[in-house]
Design an enzyme around this catalytic site. Structure first.
Site, PDB file in Angstrom:
ATOM      1  N   GLY A   1       0.770  -1.241   0.000  1.00 15.67           N
ATOM      2  CA  GLY A   1       0.000   0.000   0.000  1.00 15.67           C
ATOM      3  C   GLY A   1       0.796   1.282   0.000  1.00 15.67           C
ATOM      4  O   GLY A   1       0.213   2.361   0.063  1.00 15.67           O
TER       5      GLY A   1
ATOM      6  N   PRO B   1       4.818  -4.837  -1.023  1.00 14.92           N
ATOM      7  CA  PRO B   1       4.685  -3.696  -1.947  1.00 14.92           C
ATOM      8  C   PRO B   1       4.468  -4.172  -3.380  1.00 14.92           C
ATOM      9  O   PRO B   1       5.134  -5.099  -3.843  1.00 14.92           O
ATOM     10  CB  PRO B   1       6.042  -2.996  -1.822  1.00 14.92           C
TER      11      PRO B   1
ATOM     12  N   ARG C   1      -7.575   3.495 -14.335  1.00 10.45           N
ATOM     13  CA  ARG C   1      -7.452   4.098 -13.009  1.00 10.45           C
ATOM     14  C   ARG C   1      -8.049   5.509 -12.938  1.00 10.45           C
ATOM     15  O   ARG C   1      -8.564   5.916 -11.909  1.00 10.45           O
ATOM     16  CB  ARG C   1      -6.004   4.079 -12.538  1.00 10.45           C
TER      17      ARG C   1
ATOM     18  N   TYR D   1     -10.820   5.518 -10.188  1.00  2.78           N
ATOM     19  CA  TYR D   1     -10.448   6.136  -8.907  1.00  2.78           C
ATOM     20  C   TYR D   1     -10.252   7.641  -9.001  1.00  2.78           C
ATOM     21  O   TYR D   1      -9.736   8.240  -8.049  1.00  2.78           O
ATOM     22  CB  TYR D   1      -9.117   5.570  -8.390  1.00  2.78           C
TER      23      TYR D   1
ATOM     24  N   CYS E   1     -15.809   4.269 -26.727  1.00  5.87           N
ATOM     25  CA  CYS E   1     -17.121   4.881 -26.881  1.00  5.87           C
ATOM     26  C   CYS E   1     -17.696   5.212 -25.518  1.00  5.87           C
ATOM     27  O   CYS E   1     -18.650   4.576 -25.051  1.00  5.87           O
ATOM     28  CB  CYS E   1     -18.038   3.922 -27.611  1.00  5.87           C
ATOM     29  N   GLU E   2     -17.112   6.179 -24.880  1.00  5.65           N
ATOM     30  CA  GLU E   2     -17.504   6.487 -23.518  1.00  5.65           C
ATOM     31  C   GLU E   2     -16.882   7.830 -23.156  1.00  5.65           C
ATOM     32  O   GLU E   2     -15.668   8.007 -23.282  1.00  5.65           O
ATOM     33  CB  GLU E   2     -16.923   5.373 -22.635  1.00  5.65           C
TER      34      GLU E   2
ATOM     35  N   TYR F   1      -0.976  -1.652 -11.983  1.00  9.20           N
ATOM     36  CA  TYR F   1      -2.432  -1.646 -12.142  1.00  9.20           C
ATOM     37  C   TYR F   1      -2.912  -0.999 -13.444  1.00  9.20           C
ATOM     38  O   TYR F   1      -4.021  -0.467 -13.501  1.00  9.20           O
ATOM     39  CB  TYR F   1      -3.107  -0.977 -10.933  1.00  9.20           C
TER      40      TYR F   1
HETATM   41  N1  LLP Z   1      -1.151  -6.944  -0.286  1.00  8.34           N
HETATM   42  C1  LLP Z   1      -2.479  -7.111  -0.368  1.00  8.34           C
HETATM   43  C2  LLP Z   1      -3.130  -8.089   0.502  1.00  8.34           C
HETATM   44  C3  LLP Z   1      -3.209  -6.369  -1.274  1.00  8.34           C
HETATM   45  O1  LLP Z   1      -4.525  -6.526  -1.347  1.00  8.34           O
HETATM   46  C4  LLP Z   1      -2.559  -5.425  -2.109  1.00  8.34           C
HETATM   47  C5  LLP Z   1      -3.314  -4.627  -3.063  1.00  8.34           C
HETATM   48  C6  LLP Z   1      -1.164  -5.286  -2.007  1.00  8.34           C
HETATM   49  C7  LLP Z   1      -0.495  -6.063  -1.068  1.00  8.34           C
HETATM   50  C8  LLP Z   1      -0.370  -4.347  -2.855  1.00  8.34           C
HETATM   51  O2  LLP Z   1      -0.747  -3.036  -2.709  1.00  8.34           O
HETATM   52  P1  LLP Z   1       0.163  -1.882  -3.368  1.00  8.34           P
HETATM   53  O3  LLP Z   1       1.480  -1.892  -2.626  1.00  8.34           O
HETATM   54  O4  LLP Z   1       0.372  -2.231  -4.787  1.00  8.34           O
HETATM   55  O5  LLP Z   1      -0.625  -0.653  -3.183  1.00  8.34           O
HETATM   56  N2  LLP Z   1      -6.053  -1.602  -8.316  1.00  8.34           N
HETATM   57  C9  LLP Z   1      -5.836  -0.564  -7.341  1.00  8.34           C
HETATM   58  C10 LLP Z   1      -5.253  -1.000  -6.082  1.00  8.34           C
HETATM   59  C11 LLP Z   1      -5.921  -2.191  -5.458  1.00  8.34           C
HETATM   60  C12 LLP Z   1      -4.911  -2.974  -4.762  1.00  8.34           C
HETATM   61  C13 LLP Z   1      -5.450  -4.199  -4.179  1.00  8.34           C
HETATM   62  N3  LLP Z   1      -4.557  -4.828  -3.282  1.00  8.34           N
HETATM   63  C14 LLP Z   1      -5.115   0.622  -7.978  1.00  8.34           C
HETATM   64  O6  LLP Z   1      -5.022   0.664  -9.186  1.00  8.34           O
HETATM   65  O7  LLP Z   1      -4.708   1.544  -7.289  1.00  8.34           O
END
Ligand code: LLP
Length: 463
Positions: free
Chosen positions: A278, A321, A360, A364, A391-392, A421
């Site tokens: 995260g 990460p 994204r 978001y 088309c949006e 992502y």
């Molecule tokens: N660990 C778990 C259990 C997770 O669910 C996630 C992300 C991560 C690690 C990795 O998170 P990161 O470090 O990449 O932020 N699609 C969205 C984000 C959803 C992420 C879901 N889980 C986006 O495009 O921002």
């Protein structure tokens, strides 16, 4: 394609419509190192290059749109995380951010572990030769087949997400004559400061078992009853694109509270805490992410402090990460197709991709920057919106951007920080063909995920 003249669009001096922008940047040709992959530079002739190859060469050879990934940058970020966390912690790259066979090999070579959350990701990890014991399996609704494949392969850990799953994994492991290491995913009740759709630690959501009300403690009791499960730790993931560690601090405090309860109730000290992923990255120069060594230091201190005050020995720490490793390493290269100046509003530049290669912005409200990369320009800044070809009307890639006023069809634009992502959430909407991922390093480009073809699309249709 030749550059066609078009009427002047709105300038920054005009009355500007509402948006997420401030003033135009002082120099539209400058590439801010906070958002671009490390080897990206604008050469003396004004053309941008990465890994020693110009975007013109890359577009010529691989077409557009394309994700261009800086392999050196990827590997150096892996190393930075690995070194920052050291021998007392494990770094699991979150494969959902972007996964391919080449990526798995790089992770393996750089000494990272891998977190997967589906059978498909697991298959990719195993096919690329990642040792099973270095893989973790996540998911709030893993199928029996996925569980069976993971247990059979000898996967390092399964992160349990529900009472039903405890019984399922226990049963499958028992049937296979194995003792499966597991963690329990808990929700700690933290409101992470991020977009609602990517916050995952408040209680009103589908992931994990809440600490509050005792479900997490009950999950521990149930896991400990099964001979075929080995409970190694507790997992918490509070959300994504987070910049400050205060949420992790609360999470660690509450997770350690559970570890203490477990010790008191069961006489067992669990050896591991996983604080998830995260950590945020810079999508625009206003974002100010922490470096891995700062994150490692503060998470390490938090966990140590909490354990000491709870009278527990400090467990091994894991982190997951995804975005922070792959996000900054790639940009999406597009060609401008049409330019539409709307008087008093902004100029719409349509590129040859869109929400199918980067959802994204639509999903978001994510913010990105964009630069003209096939040449430098001294033209004045033009308030622009970069849109796709779908088309949006919500098919927006970059909502608010300043581009040189002479940007025209045939120019190449690049949107940085699209390594995470974007390809992994790409779709075939409007039967778009998903773009390739091209890895560049030391003057050599290599396709690591090829462009889809119409044949690929038609292969799935039956009759
Ligand atoms: N660990 C778990 C259990 C997770 O669910 C996630 C992300 C991560 C690690 C990795 O998170 P990161 O470090 O990449 O932020 N699609 C969205 C984000 C959803 C992420 C879901 N889980 C986006 O495009 O921002």
């Amino acid at each position: 394609m030749s550059r066609s003249a078009h009427p002047a669009g709105p300038r920054h001096a005009d009355v500007l419509p509402e948006g997420h922008y401030t003033a135009p940047p002082a120099d539209l040709n400058a590439l801010d190192p906070r958002v671009w992959a490390r080897t990206v530079v604008r050469d003396d002739d004004g053309v941008v290059s990465v890994g020693g190859l110009t975007v013109r060469e890359l577009a010529e050879e691989f077409g557009t749109p394309a994700y261009i990934l800086d392999e050196d940058d990827f590997r150096s970020r892996c190393r930075a995380w690995r070194e920052a966390f050291g021998a007392d912690a494990d770094v699991f790259y979150a494969g959902k951010a972007f996964l391919s066979l080449a990526v798995v090999r790089w992770l393996h070579e750089e000494g990272l572990n891998l977190d997967v959350c589906s059978g498909g990701e697991l298959a990719t990890a195993l096919a690329a030769g990642m040792p099973a014991e270095r893989i973790a399996l996540h998911g709030n609704n893993k199928s029996n087949e996925e569980i069976q494949r993971a247990v059979e392969a000898g996967i390092g850990r399964i992160v349990l997400d529900s009472f039903q799953e405890i019984a399922r994994v226990a049963h499958i492991a028992q049937r296979l004559g194995k003792r499966q290491p597991v963690l329990i995913r808990v929700t700690v009740g933290v409101e992470a400061h991020t977009h609602e759709f990517i916050a995952t630690a408040h209680e009103d959501q589908k992931f994990g078992l809440p600490l509050a009300g005792g479900q997490a403690a009950e999950a521990v009791r149930r896991v400990l009853r099964h001979e075929s499960l080995e409970l190694t730790g507790i997992h918490s993931h509070i959300g994504s694109q987070i910049f400050d560690t205060s949420g992790f601090e609360v999470a660690a405090h509450r997770v350690v509270g559970l570890l203490r309860e477990i010790r008191d109730e069961h006489g067992a000290e669990l050896p591991e805490i996983d604080l998830g992923g995260g950590l945020g990255i810079a999508y625009t120069p206003e974002d100010d992410p922490r470096e891995p060594h700062e994150i490692a230091k503060s998470l390490g201190e938090i966990v140590t402090r909490e354990c000491e005050s709870a009278g527990l020995s400090v467990p091994r720490l894991s982190v997951e990460p995804g975005r922070a490793i792959v996000g900054p390493t790639a940009f999406t290269l597009y060609e401008v197709g049409t330019v539409k100046p709307l008087e008093g509003l902004r100029t719409y530049l349509s590129v040859d991709g869109g929400m199918s290669d980067n959802i994204r912005t639509a999903l978001y409200d994510a913010e990105y920057t964009v630069s003209l990369v096939s040449r430098a320009s001294e033209a004045e800044p033009m308030l622009s919106r970069v849109v796709g070809k779908h088309c949006e009307s919500g098919d927006i890639v970059v909502r608010d951007a300043f581009l040189p006023a002479d940007t025209a069809p045939g120019d190449l634009l690049a949107v940085p920080a699209t390594g995470a992502y974007c390809r992994s959430m790409a779709s075939n909407y409007n039967h778009a063909l998903r773009p390739p991922v091209v890895a560049v390093k030391d003057g050599v480009a290599r396709v690591i995920v090829r462009r889809e073809t119409e044949e690929d699309l038609l292969r799935l249709d039956v009759g």
